[in-house]
Design an enzyme around this catalytic site. Structure first.
Site, PDB file in Angstrom:
ATOM      1  N   SER A 193       0.724  -1.267  -0.041  1.00 22.04           N
ATOM      2  CA  SER A 193      -0.214  -0.066  -0.066  1.00 22.04           C
ATOM      3  C   SER A 193       0.964   1.360  -0.110  1.00 22.04           C
ATOM      4  O   SER A 193       1.961   1.181   0.188  1.00 22.04           O
ATOM      5  CB  SER A 193      -0.972  -0.050   1.381  1.00 22.04           C
ATOM      6  N   SER A 230      -3.628  -3.126  -2.375  1.00 18.28           N
ATOM      7  CA  SER A 230      -2.641  -1.989  -2.032  1.00 18.28           C
ATOM      8  C   SER A 230      -3.408  -0.947  -1.760  1.00 18.28           C
ATOM      9  O   SER A 230      -4.245  -0.209  -2.690  1.00 18.28           O
ATOM     10  CB  SER A 230      -1.727  -1.689  -3.131  1.00 18.28           C
ATOM     11  N   ASP A 280      -4.148   2.680  -1.400  1.00 13.16           N
ATOM     12  CA  ASP A 280      -3.344   3.935  -1.801  1.00 13.16           C
ATOM     13  C   ASP A 280      -4.373   5.230  -1.755  1.00 13.16           C
ATOM     14  O   ASP A 280      -5.195   5.350  -2.369  1.00 13.16           O
ATOM     15  CB  ASP A 280      -3.206   3.753  -3.368  1.00 13.16           C
TER      16      ASP A 280
END
Lengths: 363, 363, 363, 363
Positions: free
Chosen positions: D243, D281, D283
């Site tokens: 991330s 991830s 983000d």
């Protein structure tokens, strides 16, 4: 635990919100496998001494089916009507369409300790036995009990959150001054936890939509269309916190997109109780489905929805009505509470409510 | 133009929605500089012959102040309660926080021709004289009049949209079966265009919040808290289209973020009329401020909002209440219309409304 | 129709974007059933005479499988990176998760006439034969060709949109100065229509992800990591319009939620070509799945995604890479165009590109 | 505190990302008043014993100007590229457009204890002296260090968060294996904390845009356009967590709406380092302005933006470039770390990087 009061629920008084029939307990626990647990903290009186009390707070766990919520998450959707708060876990609901922990309700500043409690509970029970711990995303909602409670004292600890999960049970749900609702107020009266449910039929199958709220919001109180705002305490007392958490659960096989649509309709019920969506009122809805991720479950309803998404209309009605009745129950069942500095939230005077509804032809 | 009817507005009957006072005309045009224009198309009868009629449709223009809306756009915000429609121009409202054209309302399939009309009007009047044409983003909302109108015939042409902008005027606003509302129905009755406004005080200054709706939605009709769903025609007649466009205008200096917040509160008024947010009901709110982009205007209100955004609460109340009353007006003022294939939308029976409200103690 | 040029596509020059293999035509039409049609309008020269020309514009149709898109819609999702435009149809994609018409690309001010064209096409072909017309929601995207084209002249008529749908075909797709891309420019060079695709394997099944863009945006041109911004014309020439429409199609069974996730990844490809997301650049992505709504299709991929949504990673890679290559193709295939007032968009000088990529070790 | 390494930053090696010049420290602290503090926990080795270690984690505080962030909040905006995480505080940023606490970065499961730390710090320092505590909304971001760290052991305590706020300082910022970045990895190498800044000129005034990242993501590593993915460790090692948190600060007077636009552009920089936005991830971008809420500050820039919002373009460039360079710095400065169970994240081999960039003509 707060004493179980003898005050009636809205339905006991004869109030009927909408055309649909409630489930067995008229509670979110009518959705098979869903459990609710409260830990209520209620001690001390007199002036506020930050860190010491008085304490009028708690934590409520709405626990999805099963006991490994990470391996078997529920499908979820959400809607923020007013983001004036600090609810955790919404971005994962949007992105992955799922909830992988219990859903917790507490006071605003205790979100962190309750988050820690969920993590510790799941690490100890689920992950440690397997020897490895992944990241996961607890869901913790909140409203502010700063008017009655020593909110800065952070009296809700991780252990209380773990206990609320542990004691969660099916069946009737305690309402009013319990769990996360202990210190909450609504429309100038005492609010807190309330719940309700509705049966719906899709594809020839009977299903249920349940709502549970932690009410702490304001506006111009309206009960089944009848105005009561003249009874409300002056608005200034609401200034320190005024919000509502609405949790909707269903055993209908609804995807993230459909659950987000259902979540929006909960605010229609909120509106009908007189909310004007106050600036500082964090109004959040979280909805989840216990069956969507089990393709073999609820095949007929699944097919009905695929054939015609418009069959959702009765589900929308159910979500709005159950939320409206859950809000009423949160006030009907709550007793007068005196908190820090003698601040008081009076119980809604049910005799006045009954008489006025009768006069308006609503009973 | 439809005949101006003698049917009363909600307030004429004694109905009072909320605690605030309406502006001079109890209309969106109480916001200085805002004008409204209708072009109504009403011809033919008998069976539907696609492309020929019967025609029960039109277009309504809500025109922001001035006559170069591109050079001097209004600040804007929006909220989609239910995106079951095809309203154009929302992404620019989110991204640039502005509206740079009139806001148009028409039927769903005529969005394209009305878009063309806005473009042609602005190219001819604004850009051609300067010799250069930039891109810009018309705002066109819609609901479906397929139940009464030959919607597939595309009877609203670009010229009609241009005419609606041209005839837009300040002062009282025609309501009911006019403009984009000509062929619309609400709660099984005839709906259409309705408007209302509320005065609010911020920072010692008097300001106004106005709403205009094109009502075409359903649910369980509730007027000032009193249920009327037993009078509704069976729901099936709504199946072909059921939506609502809500336009909120104000002379308060509200930014895109605050206007989006105000837009959300319009749905509280919608909820109180009995909407359950039906699956196929495209429910959109567009809000704009006529002063935000003029820093010298409304300085006291600007300061009050900067000091305490919570002063918005009265604006939220105003938006919810004006929207609720605008919806009532759209039905109160509308007369019975028979459209294609003999399909009928009956006027709301105001004698029954009056009597029932009186019995409930609401008048 | 523009002349088919002999200029190579990016891959013909030896450029390889990412690790995956393109489909048969390296085009969005590699997704079975998806067709593309262009109508290109290219006439006149000299000074701009609004309403007369010069004309450098057109319309492109991306047509989902089948011929009754209303009865058999494709599942869809979308992402707006920059809402500086006026694309129609996004709210229905979010709300219903579907597209029920062809997806059209044109210039900004012609959105209305193209919308009308879609409506007329579908009324004539689909609804009129059945005798009843419902509301539906055309999807029309746009970028601005005001720098080369008489955009205010509205030269794209409803008939052109109908023709683009009619001529849509499977197989190789014309790129560059065609259809909606006729008058578009990118990074100061000539842009327009470009397409590309990638094969992916999920659950042991081979599937395809295709992208088609209408490029009209700017930034600092980067080809396969190598900078070319020193070649760009001064930025001011872009001021009148600079945007990109990105359409992603796949035969993977992806839901609305997953398609919205895929749509976001298209912007990663856009970023790698050097976009800085300019203020006035309306950057929209629309993604659709041709199989999601057919439960019997792509069962293995469906199961793989249900078991582990992380299998999407290769799809994300495919969407980003195909979009990046589609953008390159839109410039590689476009020839120099001189438009209104002698405004010019020069073709990207491919000899310089080839030499510099070779020097950087990328070929 | 981790040892300050001698490894160079990207710029020390001669890498230049974009056309703009960094601020004095090439760090987020170039924005006047912004401070950064780290608490790094690094102890134990060998096999994972949940609750005991090894410990490779920490917490980083990005502290807005002043010391009463509640009374004087910064204006803020946010963008979620991938909501696969559990960042707290986003809904208030959207709703109120503000941040009223420090912004904290830590590991995923420690969000709760860090939240508690922020609450305790602010109750003790700000609210207790006044005798009353309101609700407020801490901002806590996270990425997962489960690959190196005993994440289930919850080693970051409330006290550590309080200490990170206390030690926050202006000037140069420690990067790499520090604070929340201690246990993070990127592209299979060691990642962590990185920062960078860019000077921009608006309205004749010089302003600064700074970025700070906690990098823990993957994709195909690209440095200044040159591919390095052949050096990456096999992707499976990333599976447990991947991330990135991106924080952008500026002294430009940008509103919530403009900050949300700026936040989106940070992902362009992320894209250019090779991210493909992996499924797991999370983000997130959070952007804040230190001057927007002080109307007397930055008048010329304010006017420039009001006159032409397109002047933002250079700010977009700055945000994208500073984020890209911050990501590179997070890897360039990080040293090899061996964590639980001998899991290793090797430092990026800078000699290879330098040589390959030189060969590609980028140095």
């Amino acid at each position: 635990m707060a004493t179980i009061t003898q005050r009636p629920r809205a339905r006991d008084l004869g109030i009927r919100i909408g055309p649909l029939t409630p489930g067995e307990h008229n509670a979110i626990t009518d959705v098979a496998g869903v459990r609710v647990g409260h830990v209520t903290l209620n001690s001390g009186e007199g002036p506020l001494r930050i860190g010491h009390g008085p304490v009028r707070t708690g934590v409520t766990a709405i626990v999805p089916p099963g006991d490994d919520w990470y391996a078997e998450p529920v499908e979820a959707g959400q809607f923020v009507f007013n983001g004036a708060g600090t609810t955790v876990g919404l971005s994962l609901i949007d992105e992955f369409g799922r909830i992988e922990t219990p859903v917790m309700l507490t006071n605003t500043l205790s979100v962190g300790t309750v988050y820690e409690g969920v993590v510790r509970y799941m690490v100890e029970r689920i992950f440690a036995p397997r020897g490895s711990v992944p990241w996961f995303s607890p869901v913790v909602g909140e409203t502010s009990d700063a008017y009655l409670n020593d909110i800065g004292g952070l009296h809700v600890r991780a252990e209380h959150a773990m206990e609320a999960i542990r004691v969660a049970a099916a069946g009737p749900v305690e309402e009013g001054c319990v769990g996360g609702g202990m210190g909450m107020g609504a429309f100038g009266f005492k609010g807190g936890i309330g719940t309700s449910s509705r049966m719906v039929e899709l594809g020839g199958e009977s299903s249920v939509v349940g709502a549970l709220v932690q009410s702490n919001f304001g506006g111009r109180l309206t009960i089944d269309g009848v105005p009561f705002h003249d009874l409300q305490a002056p608005a200034r007392q609401d200034a320190l916190g005024a919000s509502i958490m609405m949790i909707v659960a269903t055993d209908l096989p609804l995807s993230n997109r459909l659950l987000a649509r259902v979540a929006k309709r909960a605010t229609l019920g909120m509106a009908r109780t007189g909310s004007t969506g106050g600036h500082g009122s964090g109004d959040y809805v979280i909805a989840f489905s216990t069956t969507y991720r089990s393709p073999a479950a609820k095949r007929a309803a699944r097919q009905a929805l695929a054939d015609n998404e418009g069959t959702l209309d009765v589900v929308f009605q159910a979500a709005a009505d159950a939320t409206e009745e859950a809000i009423l129950n949160s006030m009907f069942r709550a007793e007068t509470v005196i908190g820090r500095d003698g601040n008081m939230r009076a119980a809604l005077p049910l005799d006045v409510v009954e008489e006025r509804l009768r006069r308006a032809g609503r009973l």
